[in-house]
Design an enzyme around this catalytic site. Structure first.
Site, PDB file in Angstrom:
ATOM      1  NE  ARG A  62      17.463 -27.719  18.177  1.00 21.96           N
ATOM      2  CZ  ARG A  62      18.614 -27.045  18.161  1.00 21.96           C
ATOM      3  NH1 ARG A  62      19.730 -27.656  17.773  1.00 21.96           N
ATOM      4  NH2 ARG A  62      18.666 -25.783  18.519  1.00 21.96           N
ATOM      5  CG  ASN A 111      16.814 -26.755  14.792  1.00 22.90           C
ATOM      6  OD1 ASN A 111      15.875 -27.487  15.086  1.00 22.90           O
ATOM      7  ND2 ASN A 111      17.040 -25.607  15.409  1.00 22.90           N
TER       8      ASN A 111
END
EC number: 6.2.-.-
Length: 842
Positions: free
Chosen positions: A99, A117
């Site tokens: 990320r 996520n």
């Protein structure tokens, strides 16, 4: 926009909140803060700038790519065209900095959007100029973080929604997970440097970690992977850690295990007689200093690690090692040792480039290599190899000591924290109870271990890593399957148990659990299987077990079936199917499978182990096998190889005369009982085991008559063959009669050499050449009969590096394609994958 002009600064759209620039060092020194870099830049280097901070040194090619992005942004600024795209990324993309990588890539291209996520992986939505989106999609596929394993990226176009900036969302709702976070990863070079830097706020912090290293699998309680779903949830971040966690320019941006001295975890040392706390616990730096002092004084320390406790002592202290061996009831089984650094490892073991690469890699397994500099005699008695590993946590580094610390030792015994035969200890109170009487003190911390995970073990053969035990650093990385499979669970075997779950095109194998001869191992199997199902979202609709009716793993599966069907797979077929599966063979493809091991239940009720199969996933035909010899007394003959030697002598028609070392090693009273068993078949079962033949030869030449641990005699025989120093130009005869390979001629030849005074090392070397030649000859016969030219090698005997290397070379020389285990161990630790594939094909 020309690269390489000193002092040049290229900036994004003025006023854009996420300014990014590419500058050379001279320009950076004037315009940005270069103090954020871990390594000072050299003049002329190119630096990636984010929000006024130099965050990364990059090469010229990367600079040109980044400049391309800036040019696209410049064009996009004048264009009214905007688009929005969604990327669903699956694979190992949680807990590996994915990320933050997406955030940095998107902001560098002036794209807006979000990343989060999910239970399936990572989802990204980005919006901006179409050319910039194209560049983003390309980088998503090519520039992922080093710990990420991107399996698939699904791209789609979605409606433009506008907005400014790019955000990392909290994870979406937990659902049917199809991804795993990274396995636990050894401390990275950046964190190790900070650990040693007195000016760094994490100086001497035992739990230093970042996005690129540290605990993952052993702290995850659920997916998606966020701090709240790890055992770090009980440690609120201090303001300094929170600032790093939220700063995209920081190496700890969204690093879930982030911590420091102020926000934990914390060390504690418990001392006392047999776990009774005779002294108050000490904490922090005092706990560490006391622990180091105890090790220096020859004491035994229970050390809490990533996936369980270790038992540690000074590997150069004879009394300490002997005491640990006696208390742990270890017998003669070798201890693994941890070297302070690679220089020390080179002194104590003979390491080539391949072994050094394994040792120093992110997985940091125990690596088997020939002994070099002697340690305490009790470390690996009678064993030619040493199991060596390097420190993989900050606590390990601190136990050896940093600059200025008093010198203690440069090599520690670092063995699993358990009594031999039991699973590794993970719980603190359990450790005090179960390790009482072994450890003199407990060095522990307050970060819970969610799932046990022992050290991995590996060796290299022919320049390629051969797993011996797959656990920390590797598990539970998914294995891609060559065929779609329904949701299922494989229970593995009773030795070196590891379970697996699978669905669709992926299987997930658990870490090594242990041998199923202890009740605690069954409980550990239940916990590990439950955790694996929770992380993967697999809800097994069927279970598959070894065909042996007496296996405890089979009973465990039956007890946990809850009405679901329980299928079985023949042991040696599963060994070969596992190798086929990891090499991606398609359904219907057949191979010649050489399955050599110590014990496996055959379809005729005999103990198999010297098998040549012609098989695919669905079926296996027994093409040839080692001739049956009585296995008298079951485990008694496994623990006492001289019994197998006498059985082979009787089978070969050779009298039990005391000039044969194996006969002399067997007490007369036992000889009488054994003779009766062999004459009447009472308490005997026929075996075709190649592992037992290795045991017999080891005893015949007088190098090992009893075995304290599995395959000890074969391991010693292998070391002896390696010490011969020259490749034998001869092989012993072996009689092949149809589908049966009689070992009688070989045994007669070995005895003749023993009586002629041929050195044991030469006999061992000739024996290994003989078995390798037999493998090639039998493969040739099978090819003549079937037309197949692919050979798969599986079973625990192929942990033998001398045999595997020789067989692989001979087969290749004869034109065969050779498949050998690479991802999973050849022993029973990899058998669950084969069980899954056999079940799916049935």
């Amino acid at each position: 926009m020309c690269l390489g002009i000193p002092g040049q600064v290229v900036e994004l759209v003025p006023g854009y909140e996420g300014q990014v620039a590419l500058v050379d060092v001279e320009g950076a020194a004037r315009r940005v803060n270069v103090g954020m870099l871990d390594t000072p830049p050299e003049p002329g280097a190119w630096v990636l700038i984010h929000m006024g901070f130099a965050v990364e040194l990059i090469d010229r090619d990367r600079a040109r790519t980044a400049m391309e992005g800036l040019e696209l942004i410049g064009r996009g600024r004048d264009s009214a065209a905007r688009a929005r795209r969604r990327y669903d990324v699956t694979g190992v993309v949680q807990g590996v900095g994915f990320r933050p990588f997406v955030y940095a890539t998107a902001t560098a291209l002036a794209l807006t959007g979000r990343v989060s996520n999910t239970a399936a992986g990572v989802t990204v939505e980005v919006e901006g100029a179409p050319d910039a989106l194209d560049t983003f999609g390309r980088r998503l596929r090519t520039d992922a973080p080093p710990l990420a394993v991107v399996e698939e990226i699904a791209e789609s176009t979605v409606d433009v929604v506008g907005g400014t900036g790019f955000t990392i969302d909290s994870s979406g709702p937990a659902g049917r997970a199809r991804t795993l976070a990274s396995p636990d990863v050894a401390t990275c070079a950046d964190c190790r440097a900070e650990l040693r830097d007195p000016a760094d706020r994490r100086y001497r912090h035992p739990f230093i970690t970042c996005t690129n290293c540290g605990p993952r699998f052993t702290i995850i309680t659920a997916l998606p992977y966020d701090r709240a779903t790890t055992t770090m949830s009980g440690f609120p971040m201090c303001p300094a850690c929170r600032a790093e966690y939220e700063n995209p320019a920081d190496r700890r941006f969204h690093a879930q295990p982030i911590a420091c001295h102020d926000c934990g975890p914390r060390l504690q040392l418990v001392t006392g007689d047999a776990g009774r706390h005779a002294w108050p616990p000490v904490h922090g730096e005092l706990a560490l200093r006391t622990a180091r002092d105890l090790l220096a004084r020859g004491q035994i320390l229970a050390v809490k690690g990533l996936g369980g406790y270790h038992l540690a002592c000074d590997a150069r202290n004879e009394l300490a090692v002997a005491t640990l061996r006696a208390r742990k009831r270890r017998g003669g089984k070798p201890f693994a040792v941890m070297a302070a650094d690679l220089t020390v490892a080179r002194r104590i073991a003979s390491l080539g480039p391949d072994e050094e690469a394994l040792l120093a890699g992110a997985q940091r397994p125990i690596v088997l290599a020939p002994k070099r500099e002697p340690l305490a005699g009790g470390v690996a008695p009678g064993n030619p190899d040493l199991g060596v590993l390097l420190p993989y946590t900050p606590l390990h580094e601190l136990l050896f000591g940093l600059d200025g610390d008093p010198q203690t030792t440069d090599v520690l015994v670092m063995t699993s924290g358990n009594v031999s035969g039991e699973p590794i200890v993970t719980d603190d109170s359990d450790a005090l109870r179960r390790l009482a009487g072994i450890a003199d003190a407990w060095l522990r911390h307050d970060r819970p271990i969610q799932v046990p995970c022992d050290d991995s073990v590996s060796r290299t053969v022919g320049g390629v890593a051969l797993p011996v035990r797959r656990a920390r650093g590797y598990a539970p990385l998914p294995v891609a399957l060559p065929v779609e499979v329904p949701p299922m669970l494989a229970a593995g075997a009773d030795l070196k148990n590891a379970v697996a779950v699978a669905e669709g095109r992926y299987a997930w194998l658990s870490p090594h659990i242990g041998d199923m001869d202890d009740l605690r191992t069954g409980s550990a199997l239940s916990d590990v299987a439950r955790h694996l199902q929770d992380l993967t979202g697999v809800r097994p609709e069927r279970l598959v077990v070894d065909a042996h009716p007496g296996y405890r793993s089979t009973k465990w599966a039956l007890d946990h079936a809850d009405g679901r069907p329980v299928l079985s797979a023949q042991h040696h077929h599963a060994h070969i199917a596992s190798v086929m599966g990891e090499h991606g063979l398609a359904p219907g493809e057949q191979v010649i499978g050489i399955a050599f091991d110590g014990t496996g239940y055959g379809t005729d009720g005999a103990v198999w182990g010297g098998e040549v199969l012609v098989c695919d996933y669905k079926s296996a035909d027994r093409f040839a096998h080692l001739g049956y010899v009585p296995l008298a007394g079951g485990d008694a003959s496994v623990r006492r190889p001289y019994r197998m030697a006498l059985a082979h002598l009787r089978h070969a028609g050779i009298g039990w005369v005391d000039d044969i070392p194996a006969v002399a090693a067997c007490p007369q009273a036992e000889r009488d009982v054994l003779a009766h068993q062999l004459d009447t078949s009472f308490g005997s079962v026929p075996t075709s085991s190649m592992g037992r033949l290795f045991d017999a030869v080891a005893s015949l030449v007088g190098v090992r008559h009893t075995a304290d641990y599995e395959a000890e005699a074969a391991i010693v025989l292998e070391g002896l063959a390696r010490s011969c120093g020259r490749a034998p130009r001869r092989a012993y005869p072996m009689d092949v009669d149809g589908s049966v390979v009689s070992p009688a001629e070989l045994v007669r030849a070995v005895v003749a050499d023993v009586r002629a005074g041929v050195p044991a090392a030469e006999i061992a070397a000739v024996f290994h050449v003989t078995i390798a030649t037999l493998i090639a000859d039998l493969a040739g016969l099978a090819r003549d009969r079937t037309g197949l030219a692919t050979v798969a090698l599986g079973g625990g005997v192929f942990q033998n590096a001398v045999l595997l290397d020789a067989a692989e070379r001979l087969l290749a020389d004869r034109g065969f394609t050779v498949l050998r285990p690479r991802l999973l161990p050849p022993n029973d630790g990899g058998i669950a994958l084969g069980q899954l594939l056999i079940s799916a094909a049935s």
